[in-house]
Design an enzyme around this catalytic site. Structure first.
Site, PDB file in Angstrom:
ATOM      1  N   TYR A   1       0.850  -1.200   0.000  1.00  0.00           N
ATOM      2  CA  TYR A   1       0.000   0.000   0.000  1.00  0.00           C
ATOM      3  C   TYR A   1       0.887   1.253   0.000  1.00  0.00           C
ATOM      4  CZ  TYR A   1      -3.032   3.708   1.543  1.00  0.00           C
ATOM      5  OH  TYR A   1      -3.698   4.910   1.619  1.00  0.00           O
TER       6      TYR A   1
ATOM      7  N   SER B   1      -7.467  12.092   6.855  1.00  0.00           N
ATOM      8  CA  SER B   1      -7.858  11.237   5.733  1.00  0.00           C
ATOM      9  C   SER B   1      -9.379  11.110   5.674  1.00  0.00           C
ATOM     10  CB  SER B   1      -7.283   9.832   5.904  1.00  0.00           C
ATOM     11  OG  SER B   1      -5.900   9.903   5.984  1.00  0.00           O
TER      12      SER B   1
ATOM     13  N   SER C   1     -11.133  16.616  -2.515  1.00  0.00           N
ATOM     14  CA  SER C   1     -12.224  17.256  -3.255  1.00  0.00           C
ATOM     15  C   SER C   1     -12.219  18.770  -3.050  1.00  0.00           C
ATOM     16  CB  SER C   1     -13.578  16.624  -2.928  1.00  0.00           C
ATOM     17  OG  SER C   1     -13.827  16.667  -1.569  1.00  0.00           O
TER      18      SER C   1
ATOM     19  N   CYS D   1     -11.708  13.273   4.785  1.00  0.00           N
ATOM     20  CA  CYS D   1     -12.498  14.406   5.272  1.00  0.00           C
ATOM     21  C   CYS D   1     -12.663  15.487   4.210  1.00  0.00           C
ATOM     22  CB  CYS D   1     -11.866  14.997   6.523  1.00  0.00           C
ATOM     23  SG  CYS D   1     -12.092  13.953   7.966  1.00  0.00           S
ATOM     24  N   GLY D   2     -12.534  15.115   2.944  1.00  0.00           N
ATOM     25  CA  GLY D   2     -12.809  16.071   1.872  1.00  0.00           C
ATOM     26  C   GLY D   2     -11.608  16.884   1.424  1.00  0.00           C
ATOM     27  N   LYS D   3     -10.403  16.400   1.710  1.00  0.00           N
ATOM     28  CA  LYS D   3      -9.216  17.189   1.368  1.00  0.00           C
ATOM     29  C   LYS D   3      -9.003  17.263  -0.149  1.00  0.00           C
ATOM     30  CE  LYS D   3      -4.361  17.181   2.684  1.00  0.00           C
ATOM     31  NZ  LYS D   3      -3.411  16.091   2.803  1.00  0.00           N
TER      32      LYS D   3
HETATM   33  C1  SPV Z   1      -3.695   9.815   3.699  1.00  0.00           C
HETATM   34  O1  SPV Z   1      -4.194   8.804   4.238  1.00  0.00           O
HETATM   35  O2  SPV Z   1      -3.602  10.885   4.289  1.00  0.00           O
HETATM   36  C2  SPV Z   1      -3.220   9.752   2.330  1.00  0.00           C
HETATM   37  C3  SPV Z   1      -3.000   8.458   1.718  1.00  0.00           C
HETATM   38  O3  SPV Z   1      -2.922  10.749   1.753  1.00  0.00           O
HETATM   39  S1  SPV Z   1      -1.644   7.673   2.401  1.00  0.00           S
HETATM   40  O4  SPV Z   1      -1.002   8.516   3.361  1.00  0.00           O
HETATM   41  O5  SPV Z   1      -0.741   7.327   1.328  1.00  0.00           O
HETATM   42  O6  SPV Z   1      -2.152   6.477   3.045  1.00  0.00           O
HETATM   43 MN    MN Z   2      -2.612  12.339   3.134  1.00  0.00          MN
END
Ligand code: SPV
Ligand code: MN
Length: 635
Positions: free
Chosen positions: A232, A283, A289, A285-287
């Site tokens: 991931y 994560s 978009s 929370c609309g970042k």
């Molecule tokens: C986040 O979850 O804040 C992301 C995706 O930007 S990652 O950090 O790669 O999981």
């Molecule tokens: Mn992130």
């Protein structure tokens, strides 16, 4: 140059041919050779390939990723899909692994309660043992990247070793190449390094076998991260959240900020200007978009470096050049710009989505759910259950897409500007169903730092555990902060204090609900909060002063909704959304106070801000005799 000494182990093992050796030697940097020699000798790949900035080298990565089935081609030109792992819902590799991400702390050093740490010696022994031979029968790819625009005061260099072509390909899309930049180091060791291995693989497409041995260990002392047995991107890609942690350490020992921020260019209708804003949201929370709002331009959606600039403003750069965005709920109605980008031909990697007849599907895409297909659980059909008898959804809630920003019609013209963009303001947003108004402006920079430090977000049904539990994440950055919070807050405060024009700070909340649990706002309403903030930065709007900060006047919002969304914004809506909910706000302050008391040496301004806010809220209740106070009562 006598590279032989530094690369002795690799050369003895015949892992590097002449052409690749020359590519390394051209960098004239013994530190790079030392690192490569050490980790190749440890990980024991069958071959080492050096990737320069040339198109031929970059194409090789893309070709190999498909050849090895790390990615599978989809029907639209340039599209491919990658699966991180095939899993049941309990054990997975489709999100950041917080429990196994640890900062190596030398014996005797202070450990902040918010940082997951392990004794440096112990941690290194553990992970080096796991990494011994982890690249067996794999090709080790070595790449050079630049975090931030080229030739820029902001930027840092990053060396990546990995045995995953998917990781390399993603980094191609998301980051700027840096082989030529590394030559300019003149032999210095001023760069970060990341060593990643997917570890032993099984199946086809190949996924990581030993997820239980997944480790992500951050060595601040060496500016290095070791990460193994994962795929991931948040765990595997050095340049994403692993580099953010190293940059937070560096910036907090210097005079700048490394933040979990988007950068957005705001273009108000009828005004001939662009104003730039950063924004930090936890994560989901609309970042992204917000960063991709219609009729605005995007500089970045995830990580920014901020520096004080000679014009008295804070300037910001996007350390990335692409988007690794959550695909859930992307549909033509709510996210028209993103929908357009990921449904047309361009280089795009989808991860952990459902694929049927070479077409990707995801949660909330607005289409009928296919009866079957391939997804993150392998072959999937409707009503498929995991080992624990839980339903497996057709796509993973954290399924993602990876694209380049510059190919988008809304890419900002300053994306690669080495001077970054001057910031008018910063947004902080959380997921909050009942406490904060949709938009609130801070009284000043100090209060703004407090607003950022007190972002809370509620857990959703997508996360295992109770729904609606509030978790605080200072500047939406808590997962990545590797210095004590006291130091982080102090650095923030000083950053703004030094600026002639510190950014205005706004808290946003897109998630207010009514008693029936329905959202009080539509997905695109956020455009009006952003435009209001932009107008405030230019003195276009007056505001109402409440005990917790400034809020918009009804008339201004009505005009913004009318002009930008063609929506009629009613007094009732305004009152419901912008009332000051005193008990809820006091509860929030108490939660924040309790949390920060766990950390030593939190700066005094933070405590006095809490005291002042509490006193003002209490005074308001005693004056008005009500707990929920209409915005029409403020001037
Ligand atoms: C986040 O979850 O804040 C992301 C995706 O930007 S990652 O950090 O790669 O999981
Ligand atoms: Mn992130």
């Amino acid at each position: 140059m006598d590279s032989g000494n530094y690369l002795k182990d690799i050369l003895d093992l015949n892992l590097l041919d002449k052409e690749n050796l020359q590519k390394l030697e051209a960098l004239e940097n013994n530190h790079i050779l030392e690192i490569i020699n050490e980790y190749v000798a440890l990980c024991k790949p069958s071959k080492v390939t050096i990737i320069t900035d040339s198109q031929e080298d970059v194409d090789y990565v893309r070709y190999k990723s498909i050849e090895k089935s790390e990615e599978i081609k989809l029907s639209i030109e340039g599209h491919s899909v990658h699966y991180d792992a095939f899993i049941n819902m309990g054990n997975h590799d489709q999100a950041r692994d917080k429990a196994n991400t640890k900062v190596l702390i030398p014996a005797g050093q202070y450990k902040s309660p918010w940082i997951n740490t392990i004794d440096r010696k112990k941690g290194l022994t553990e992970i080096l043992d796991i990494m011994d031979g982890c690249m067996k029968d794999h090709e080790c790819i070595i790449r050079f990247f630049c975090l931030g625009p080229k030739d820029s005061k902001f930027s840092l260099l990053a060396l990546q070793l990995t045995d995953s072509f998917y990781v390399c390909h993603s980094e191609d899309i998301l980051y700027r190449s840096g082989y030529e930049e590394f030559k300019k180091l003149n032999g210095s060791k001023d760069f970060f390094s990341f060593i990643h291995s997917s570890g032993e693989l099984i199946g086809n497409p190949p996924v990581t076998k030993n997820l239980d041995n997944r480790r992500i260990y951050v060595d601040l002392q060496e500016g290095k991260v070791l990460t193994v047995n994962n795929q991931y991107a948040g765990n595997s890609l050095g340049l994403k959240k692993l580099a953010l942690r190293l940059a937070i350490h560096k910036s907090n020992n210097e005079d700048w900020l490394a933040e979990h921020d988007f950068i957005l260019g705001v273009h108000p209708k009828g005004k001939n200007r662009i104003s730039y804003f950063c924004g930090a949201y936890p994560s989901a929370c609309g970042k992204t978009s917000t960063a991709m709002l219609p009729n605005q331009t995007i500089v970045g959606d995830d990580v920014a470096y901020l520096r004080p600039w000679s014009d008295g403003y804070a300037h910001a750069v996007n350390i990335e050049q692409g988007i690794f965005g959550i695909i859930k709920d992307v549909n033509p109605k709510d996210d028209p710009v993103i929908w357009g980008a990921i449904t047309t031909p361009r280089e795009t990697i989808f991860s952990n989505v459902l694929v049927l007849n070479k077409k990707p599907y995801w949660l909330g895409d607005g289409r009928d759910v296919p009866e079957e297909g391939m997804n993150f659980s392998g072959n999937w059909s409707k009503n498929k259950k995991d080992d624990d008898n839980r339903n497996i959804p057709h796509a993973h809630p954290n399924a993602r897409y990876t694209i380049r920003i510059e190919e988008l019609s809304n890419a900002d013209k300053n994306l690669h500007n080495p001077d970054g963009v001057p910031l008018e303001g910063i947004f902080y947003g959380g997921r909050d169903s009942d406490t904060m108004p949709p938009v609130l402006e801070s009284f000043n920079w100090e209060h703004g730092v407090f607003l950022g430090a007190s972002i809370e977000s509620e857990t959703t049904s997508a996360t295992i555990g109770m729904e609606g539990v509030r978790k605080a994440s200072p500047m939406a950055n808590l997962d990545f902060i590797v210095v004590p919070l006291s130091k982080y807050l102090e650095n923030h405060k000083k950053f703004g204090d030094r600026l002639e024009h510190p950014p205005k700070v706004f808290a946003t909340n897109y998630f207010l609900k009514n008693d029936k649990g329905e959202y009080l706002n539509g997905m695109l309403d956020k455009l009006c909060w952003i435009l209001w903030a932009e107008g405030r930065a230019h003195g276009d709007f007056e505001a109402l002063k409440t005990p917790i900060g400034y809020i918009p006047k009804f008339e201004d919002l009505k005009m913004l909704f009318d002009q930008n969304l063609d929506k009629s914004y009613t007094k009732e809506n305004y009152e419901r959304q912008f009332s000051i909910r005193v008990s809820k706000l006091l509860n929030k302050l108490n939660r924040i106070e309790k949390m920060y008391k766990k950390e030593e040496n939190i700066p005094q301004f933070f405590w006095s801000t809490i005291d002042t806010l509490k006193a003002k809220l209490n005074q308001l209740v005693s004056e008005k005799g009500e707990d929920i106070i209409s915005p029409f009562q403020f001037k």
